[in-house]
Design a protein around this motif. Structure first.
Motif, short mmCIF file in Angstrom:
data_model
loop_
_atom_site.label_atom_id
_atom_site.label_comp_id
_atom_site.label_asym_id
_atom_site.label_seq_id
_atom_site.Cartn_x
_atom_site.Cartn_y
_atom_site.Cartn_z
N UNK A 232 0.82 -1.22 0.00
CA UNK A 232 0.00 0.00 0.00
C UNK A 232 0.85 1.26 0.00
N UNK A 233 0.27 2.33 -0.56
CA UNK A 233 0.97 3.61 -0.54
C UNK A 233 1.15 4.08 0.90
N UNK A 234 2.21 4.84 1.18
CA UNK A 234 2.43 5.35 2.54
C UNK A 234 1.39 6.42 2.88
N UNK A 235 1.19 6.63 4.16
CA UNK A 235 0.28 7.71 4.60
C UNK A 235 0.84 9.06 4.14
N UNK A 236 -0.05 9.93 3.74
CA UNK A 236 0.35 11.26 3.28
C UNK A 236 -0.46 12.31 4.03
N UNK A 237 0.03 13.54 3.98
CA UNK A 237 -0.66 14.62 4.69
C UNK A 237 -0.40 15.95 4.01
N UNK A 238 -1.37 16.83 4.15
CA UNK A 238 -1.19 18.23 3.77
C UNK A 238 -1.26 19.03 5.06
N UNK A 239 -0.16 19.70 5.36
CA UNK A 239 -0.05 20.50 6.58
C UNK A 239 -0.40 21.94 6.24
N UNK B 32 -11.03 14.53 0.49
CA UNK B 32 -11.61 13.59 -0.46
C UNK B 32 -10.54 12.88 -1.27
N UNK B 33 -9.41 13.57 -1.52
CA UNK B 33 -8.33 12.99 -2.32
C UNK B 33 -7.54 11.94 -1.55
N UNK B 34 -7.57 11.99 -0.22
CA UNK B 34 -6.88 10.96 0.55
C UNK B 34 -5.90 11.42 1.59
N UNK B 35 -5.09 12.47 1.34
CA UNK B 35 -4.14 12.90 2.38
C UNK B 35 -4.84 13.38 3.64
N UNK B 36 -4.15 13.22 4.77
CA UNK B 36 -4.68 13.74 6.02
C UNK B 36 -4.63 15.26 6.00
N UNK C 138 -1.72 16.90 -5.47
CA UNK C 138 -2.24 15.82 -6.30
C UNK C 138 -1.16 14.77 -6.59
N UNK C 139 0.11 15.18 -6.48
CA UNK C 139 1.21 14.25 -6.76
C UNK C 139 1.51 13.32 -5.58
N UNK C 140 0.90 13.59 -4.41
CA UNK C 140 1.10 12.69 -3.27
C UNK C 140 0.49 11.33 -3.57
N UNK C 141 1.06 10.27 -3.06
CA UNK C 141 0.63 8.90 -3.39
C UNK C 141 -0.86 8.60 -3.21
N UNK C 142 -1.49 9.20 -2.18
CA UNK C 142 -2.89 8.90 -1.93
C UNK C 142 -3.84 9.70 -2.79
N UNK C 143 -3.31 10.71 -3.52
CA UNK C 143 -4.20 11.59 -4.28
C UNK C 143 -4.76 10.88 -5.49
#
Length: 225
Positions: A2-9, A100-104, A220-225
């Motif tokens: 699975x893709x790693x967890x991602x976040x937007x701070x 909605x895109x996935x990052x925290x 959008x380039x983050x893995x979960x996006x």
């Protein structure tokens, strides 16, 4: 795998809530009341810096008592201005889109708890926020990287899988030191050239502008996006 967890701070002041110029007013009034003569443009240039560092920078010859008094007065006048606070255009919609895109969604601020409470009330969307920081999490904040690192730790995401969205060169400097990609907004009153020179990998006018170009953004380039 699975893709790693991602976040937007997200920084809040000037980034999601239109409050930078209220900070200028509050600091200017506080300085005047303590007998200090500080031009408003110098105050604006320091917004986003840790409060203790800000008063050291702008009141280099003042006693600790005067600096502490200025900080107390700033908080009072800033909170009195809460009715004038509003979300920056597109702020809530951007939080919805990121979630909605996935990052925290992480609120990465060093604001004192009283300020943070006021900002959260204006911003709304608490159900979208996975983690947040405040001044309680660090000794000294931006441009030092401590608050960025605290936000990463709080969200359980490593620096390579996060993007920080802010509006000042102090945000950019803290991100560079923490190894996190920085996206800048001009909504805080800092020009694109300065934000890019400080380390921004992309610059947008405000949340609405980023939302319009979301599919091509660093988020959008983050893995979960």
């Amino acid at each position: 795998m699975p893709d790693p967890a991602t976040a937007v701070l997200f920084d809040i002041d000037g980034t999601l809530v239109d409050s930078n110029y209220l900070h200028v007013y509050a600091w200017s009034r506080a300085f005047a009341e303590t007998g200090a003569d500080v031009d408003a443009w110098r105050v604006h240039r320091s917004i986003g810096m840790d409060g203790s560092l800000l008063v050291q920078e702008l009141l280099p010859d003042a006693t600790n008592e005067i600096r502490d008094r200025a900080k107390e007065l700033h908080l009072r006048y800033y909170l009195q201005a809460q009715p004038l606070m509003r979300r920056v255009t597109g702020a809530r919609e951007l939080l919805d889109r990121v979630a909605a895109a996935g990052p925290k969604v992480v609120l990465a601020t060093s604001a004192p708890e009283a300020e943070l409470e006021a900002l959260r009330e204006v911003l709304g969307g608490s159900e979208l926020v996975a983690a947040e920081t405040s001044s309680e999490d660090v000794g000294t904040a931006k441009p030092r990287p401590d608050i960025v690192r605290a936000a990463l730790e709080r969200s359980g995401v490593d620096a390579a899988h996060a993007v920080f969205v802010g509006d000042t060169v102090w945000d950019a400097t803290a991100c560079r030191r923490a190894g996190v990609r920085f996206v800048g907004f001009r909504s805080g009153g800092v020009c694109e050239t300065e934000l890019r020179e400080a380390g921004a990998c992309a610059v947008y006018d405000d949340p609405a502008d980023l939302l319009a170009g979301f599919d091509d953004s660093p988020i959008a380039a983050l893995p979960h996006s």
